[in-house]
Design an enzyme around this catalytic site. Sequence first.
Site, PDB file in Angstrom:
ATOM      1  N   THR A 244       0.847  -1.184   0.000  1.00  0.00           N
ATOM      2  CA  THR A 244       0.000   0.000   0.000  1.00  0.00           C
ATOM      3  C   THR A 244       0.887   1.239   0.000  1.00  0.00           C
ATOM      4  O   THR A 244       2.104   1.146   0.193  1.00  0.00           O
ATOM      5  CB  THR A 244      -0.956  -0.021   1.219  1.00  0.00           C
ATOM      6  OG1 THR A 244      -1.845   1.106   1.169  1.00  0.00           O
ATOM      7  CG2 THR A 244      -0.182   0.031   2.533  1.00  0.00           C
ATOM      8  N   CYS A 245       0.277   2.408  -0.247  1.00  0.00           N
ATOM      9  CA  CYS A 245       1.040   3.675  -0.242  1.00  0.00           C
ATOM     10  C   CYS A 245       0.026   4.813  -0.158  1.00  0.00           C
ATOM     11  O   CYS A 245      -0.994   4.695   0.518  1.00  0.00           O
ATOM     12  CB  CYS A 245       1.927   3.779  -1.491  1.00  0.00           C
ATOM     13  SG  CYS A 245       1.022   3.750  -3.056  1.00  0.00           S
ATOM     14  N   GLY A 246       0.279   5.914  -0.857  1.00  0.00           N
ATOM     15  CA  GLY A 246      -0.657   7.034  -0.827  1.00  0.00           C
ATOM     16  C   GLY A 246      -1.847   6.834  -1.748  1.00  0.00           C
ATOM     17  O   GLY A 246      -2.993   7.044  -1.361  1.00  0.00           O
TER      18      GLY A 246
END
Length: 287
Positions: A244-246
């Site tokens: 996951t990330c932004g």
Amino acid sequence: MAGYITGDDPKTLVSTAWLAAHLNDPDLRVIDASYYLADMGRDARAEYVEGHIPGARFFDIDEISDARSSLPHMVAPVEKFMSRMRAMGVGDGHQVVVYDGMGLFSAARVWWNFRLMGKTDVAVLDGGFPKWTAEEHPIEDMPPIVRDRHMTVQRQAHLVKDVTQVAQASKLGDWQIVDARSPSRFRGEEPEARAGLRAGHIPGSKNVHYASLFEADGTMKEGDALRAAFEAGGVDLDKRIITTCGSGVTAAILMLGLERLGMQDVSLYDGSWAEWGQFDQLKVETG
């Protein structure tokens, strides 16, 4: 876990030297997948028009997405992806090489997008456009000659997770959730750029900043050095992982690195923090 992939591999990562040697192959298709955040002050399409690797097509991450979603650049429906690729002259039997103007930033997102659609003959250009130009390889400002090419798609649903699946993984701990954002964003020490998002991270998730996967010259680490970058974040490479990330872009860099380490059981949370961070009913951890 299978063995490490090192060196040029047309299913994961290729060097600028490899691309230069194969640039005139009839079944090679090069894609400029440059994408910049608003605070970077750069225009990806304008830069592509000004100069790109010869024959490259431009992949607009925001346009080739799910227009039905309010979230940024969510993966496109199969039919839309197929039609856009056909219009770009990219299809069955092609070896695809994807690059971006940052070095290795958004290209991995498009690599994952192809993989999600069942296309495995696709690689990211290691070091991207900066390395290509620094080595004085050719560039051009001419649009490519495009011929329609049929594309057969078999969506690989196991490569993507939605918010319900990630919430379950966070609660049960049966998947490791690995966040590619910077440590300060992960800890909630700086506000999110997108309005309305809380600061922090998914409960139980681990932090491996995507930049920690790179050597000083911007190319991806290999072998034990790459493995060490994940282990430094507390990741167990013998257990399955959701990245996951932004907004689902740099999470794909982690996926690319994990693929190079021979990991098979890896998925990407497409909504990422742009989704998780906006819903008060979803718990957030800080620190």
